[in-house]
Design an enzyme around this catalytic site. Structure first.
Site, mmCIF file in Angstrom:
data_model
loop_
_atom_site.group_PDB
_atom_site.id
_atom_site.type_symbol
_atom_site.label_atom_id
_atom_site.label_comp_id
_atom_site.label_asym_id
_atom_site.label_seq_id
_atom_site.Cartn_x
_atom_site.Cartn_y
_atom_site.Cartn_z
ATOM 1 N N SER A 263 48.286 -9.780 44.860
ATOM 2 C CA SER A 263 47.004 -10.290 45.360
ATOM 3 C C SER A 263 47.009 -11.802 45.246
ATOM 4 O O SER A 263 47.698 -12.361 44.374
ATOM 5 C CB SER A 263 45.844 -9.748 44.527
ATOM 6 O OG SER A 263 45.791 -10.421 43.275
ATOM 7 N N ASP A 264 46.257 -12.489 46.099
ATOM 8 C CA ASP A 264 46.001 -13.885 45.777
ATOM 9 C C ASP A 264 45.092 -13.887 44.545
ATOM 10 O O ASP A 264 44.441 -12.889 44.227
ATOM 11 C CB ASP A 264 45.379 -14.647 46.956
ATOM 12 C CG ASP A 264 45.565 -16.167 46.788
ATOM 13 O OD1 ASP A 264 45.904 -16.609 45.666
ATOM 14 O OD2 ASP A 264 45.364 -16.911 47.760
ATOM 15 N N TRP A 265 45.059 -15.027 43.869
ATOM 16 C CA TRP A 265 44.375 -15.097 42.573
ATOM 17 C C TRP A 265 42.854 -14.938 42.769
ATOM 18 O O TRP A 265 42.185 -15.838 43.251
ATOM 19 C CB TRP A 265 44.733 -16.411 41.891
ATOM 20 C CG TRP A 265 45.948 -16.317 41.003
ATOM 21 C CD1 TRP A 265 46.007 -16.710 39.704
ATOM 22 C CD2 TRP A 265 47.258 -15.799 41.314
ATOM 23 N NE1 TRP A 265 47.278 -16.449 39.187
ATOM 24 C CE2 TRP A 265 48.056 -15.897 40.144
ATOM 25 C CE3 TRP A 265 47.832 -15.228 42.452
ATOM 26 C CZ2 TRP A 265 49.381 -15.468 40.093
ATOM 27 C CZ3 TRP A 265 49.160 -14.800 42.398
ATOM 28 C CH2 TRP A 265 49.906 -14.921 41.238
#
Ligand code: BGC
Length: 744
Positions: A263-265
């Site tokens: 996932s992106d952060w």
């Protein structure tokens, strides 16, 4: 003697085989990856499996301590290895061994149009990652340049899917040679920073497949990427990090991706969707990915306790869980459990050299009237350098790609070092833009405050410029908010901080004015007619000063070409004239902003071509200190079938007095088509270095792929029989020859 030798051998065999027996299968690198993965999986408890799916700190995920399976450490990316932050905070850990080589930004890499430079880049940054004990590099980024306002374009590879696809593959392979995973980002449709978490992109399948996906597809299918990062935005009303269509159907289904989706952060928002829709590793939840964050929230991640509860309550089975864990174990075998991976290296002279080569090939000479450049030091007494970007450190800032570079040589210092005592070099500030210089606790240490008024600063620069042999203005954008920076977009196409006035004033007093534009984006140049030489300087990292000086003084002959269009006006960009940038807010309380990509396929030069617009500088444009003549292109046949290739040969001659490299471009035009197609599309390029007077035959092989379009009604790539043209060109607006052929 013979007998005792054989006894010894037998004994040794027993020792070796007992040792091999002691080694668990998943640690035994002589076994196949899949065998090792299954062996580890079969020994893991439910809780151990869940633990692997999410972060344990800002940038790491746990391994399986009981089984000796190591943690996975990630790092930004994509221009150098990010400095160490505290376990659970964005701020610096205060280590003194975590500085790096800052490589030129990815826009510059794309501007080299040289896949060998991408391989060199990937290999070098991969070595730095490895030395710094990182297992996954969060990069490269290949989101398509849709609008010049996107704050993160500098981290990407331009507007053309073919160029980005060709350049991303060697980068990924180079990184992964080191036993470090490349995590290609941000998948997909993350083409702006404003409203990045709440934008729902509405785009037709044809545009998605032809424009926004090819670079990701190439990274997976040809580059063999081991990781992909989901983006923040939504598509079809589902966040990209757990998006059924993007992840299950396309990435893992159609492309057969066997790596991990990261996932992106802070890009994960829902457990059930994350479980079912292809997310494998969750990072940065309860943070904004940049500065804020909830402490020690890891157990509450969507793929942590909430997932465990769903399984315990029987709401989901463990089939998805095992698939995710298999992918992570596969990643582990490729990285942390690979005993053969090299050790890497950090801040080596080789990496500095790589940065110089990439930068030297990426700098673009946009304009050079009266052969203003290169500066001939034999005829020069005084050079005046003007502008904040001549002194401002650019490796700090810009968001997650911010670095702690071991050193960063500024343009002014590079010029001074190159010139030595051969001429006088005088500096004048010219304007004050952004005096700050801090990111997540990394400080440039520069003191750039200046209380003088714009008038005073201009007066000083003009006074100095009057009797100079050359004036080199170094300006452009920087890495602060609303410039080239994550989390916000630019306000407009114009140069900020009154730079146009400074340049105008300098042009009035000195005809040898050179403008060096430092940016990752196109900017407006209302003064262009009055300035004889313009250089696109990108963000060049540690070696900035050396790279720029070598181009300005002619040690390097520029050979970069623009990886995106410089439009004459913002309204000449499809996303602005026809698309809905920056989106239309829903009034249903959801906080979601819809954005239709109404310009469709017509991004960058495709839009300029369709609407017969003359850009300020076209895609693929870039000059040299020498000149090239293109001969007549010839094809080896007049017709081809879908499983044949057609060969185009074009002789290119260096007609000038010095060695230089030209990027010869091949565009395909589909003359008759049942669906509307762009006027032309890039389908090949070759960079050739030629000695003065030398001619080389540049060869392009055209196959079915170069002729296809994506037919969304059939959900298939289609090459329609009929007439095509191959255009050989020096830029998207400089066509040097055409060949007509037919697909049977
Ligand atoms: C960025 C990613 C980056 C991540 C980790 C996010 O804010 O969008 O590109 O890799 O943070 O720093």
């Amino acid at each position: 003697m013979k007998k005792s030798l054989s006894i010894l051998c037998a004994l040794l065999c027993v020792v070796v085989s007992t040792r091999a027996q002691q080694l668990p299968v998943y640690h035994d690198a002589s076994r196949s990856v899949e065998e090792r993965v299954e062996a580890a999986l079969s020994r893991m408890t439910l809780r151990e499996k869940i633990a692997m799916l999410h972060a344990q700190s800002k940038f790491s995920s746990p391994g399986v301590p009981r089984l000796g399976i190591p943690e996975i450490w990630t790092t930004d990316g994509p221009h150098g290895i990010r400095p160490e932050v505290l376990w659970d905070e964005w701020n610096q850990a205060g280590w003194s061994n975590d500085s790096c080589t800052a490589f030129p930004a990815l826009t510059c890499l794309a501007a080299t149009w040289n896949p060998d430079m991408a391989a060199l880049y990937g290999r070098s940054i991969g070595e730095e990652a490895r030395y710094r004990k990182k297992d996954m590099l969060l990069g490269p980024g290949v989101n398509i340049y849709r609008t010049p306002l996107n704050g993160r374009n500098f981290e990407y590879m331009g507007e053309d899917p073919y160029l980005a696809a060709r350049m991303v593959v060697p980068y990924v392979q180079g990184v992964q040679q080191n036993g470090v995973a490349a995590c290609v980002k941000h998948f997909a449709l993350n083409n702006q920073e404003v409203n990045r978490n709440t934008t729902n992109v509405i785009v037709d399948d044809r545009t998605l497949y032809e424009i926004y996906l090819p670079a990701f597809k190439a990274a997976v299918e040809q580059g063999g990427a081991w990781a992909i990062m989901g983006s923040y935005n939504l598509y079809k009303n589902q966040h990209a990090c757990h998006n059924r269509y993007l992840l299950n159907d396309i990435l893992k289904g159609e492309w057969g991706f066997d790596g991990v989706v990261v996932s992106d952060w802070g890009g994960t928002h829902d457990t059930a969707e994350a479980v079912r829709n292809g997310l494998d590793m969750e990072f940065g939840t309860w943070t904004n990915g940049l500065s804020q964050g909830t402490s020690n929230a890891y157990d509450n991640y969507y793929l942590a306790a909430p997932y465990l509860r769903m399984i315990e309550r029987g709401e989901v089975g463990t089939e998805e869980l095992d698939d995710k864990v298999r992918r992570i174990l596969r990643l582990a075998c490729r990285t942390v459990l690979n005993p053969a991976r090299p050790y890497g290296s950090l801040c080596s002279e080789e990496h500095a050299e790589a940065a110089r080569r990439i930068g030297g090939e990426g700098v673009v000479l946009l304009k050079n009237e009266r052969a203003t450049l290169p500066v001939d030091l034999q005829r020069v007494r005084k050079i005046v350098v003007v502008g904040e970007n001549a002194v401002k450190m650019m490796t700090v800032g810009g968001g997650s790609s911010s670095l702690k570079a071991r050193y960063e040589l500024s343009p002014l210092d590079g010029i001074r070092r190159y010139v030595g005592d051969r001429a006088e070099v005088v500096y004048a500030r010219g304007y004050v833009g952004d005096a700050s210089g801090e990111y997540n606790g990394v400080r440039t240490g520069q003191q750039l405050d200046d209380a003088r008024t714009p008038e005073e600063l201009i007066a000083e620069a003009v006074d100095a410029a009057r009797d100079a042999d050359y004036v080199i203005f170094v300006g452009g954008l920087n890495k602060s908010a609303r410039q080239d920076c994550e989390d916000s977009d630019r306000a407009g196409l114009e140069l900020p901080y009154g730079q146009d006035e400074v340049i105008g004033a300098l042009a009035r007093v000195n005809r040898n004015l050179v403008v060096v534009n430092i940016s990752g984006n196109a900017v407006a140049m209302p003064w262009i007619a009055r300035v004889p030489a313009v250089v696109q300087g990108w963000y060049l990292g540690s070696e900035t000063g050396n790279i720029l000086a070598s181009v300005l003084f002619g040690e390097v002959n520029p050979s970069g070409k623009l990886p995106f269009t410089f439009p004459a006006r913002l309204e000449d960009v499809g996303a602005h004239r026809e698309g809905q940038y920056p989106g239309v807010a829903r009034n249903d309380g959801s906080g979601i902003t819809d954005q239709r990509y109404d310009e469709g396929l017509f991004v960058g030069y495709r839009y300029a071509d369709k609407n017969r617009l003359t850009p300020l500088f076209p895609f693929g444009h870039g000059l040299s200190y020498t000149t090239f003549r293109y001969g007549k292109p010839a094809a080896d046949r007049k017709t081809m079938t879908a499983d044949e290739t057609l060969r185009i040969v074009v002789p290119v001659t260096n007609t000038g007095a010095r060695e230089g490299a030209e990027v010869v471009q091949l565009y395909i035009r589909d003359v008759e088509s049942s669906l509307p197609r762009p006027v032309k599309e890039l389908k090949g390029f070759r960079k050739v270095t030629l000695a003065p007077g030398e001619t080389q035959e540049v060869v392009f092989d055209i196959d079915r792929d170069a002729l296809c379009f994506f037919d969304d009604a059939r959900h298939a790539w289609v090459a329609e029989p009929g007439r095509f043209e191959a255009w050989v060109a020096s830029s998207a607006a400089d066509i040097r020859g055409k060949v007509v052929f037919e697909l049977k």
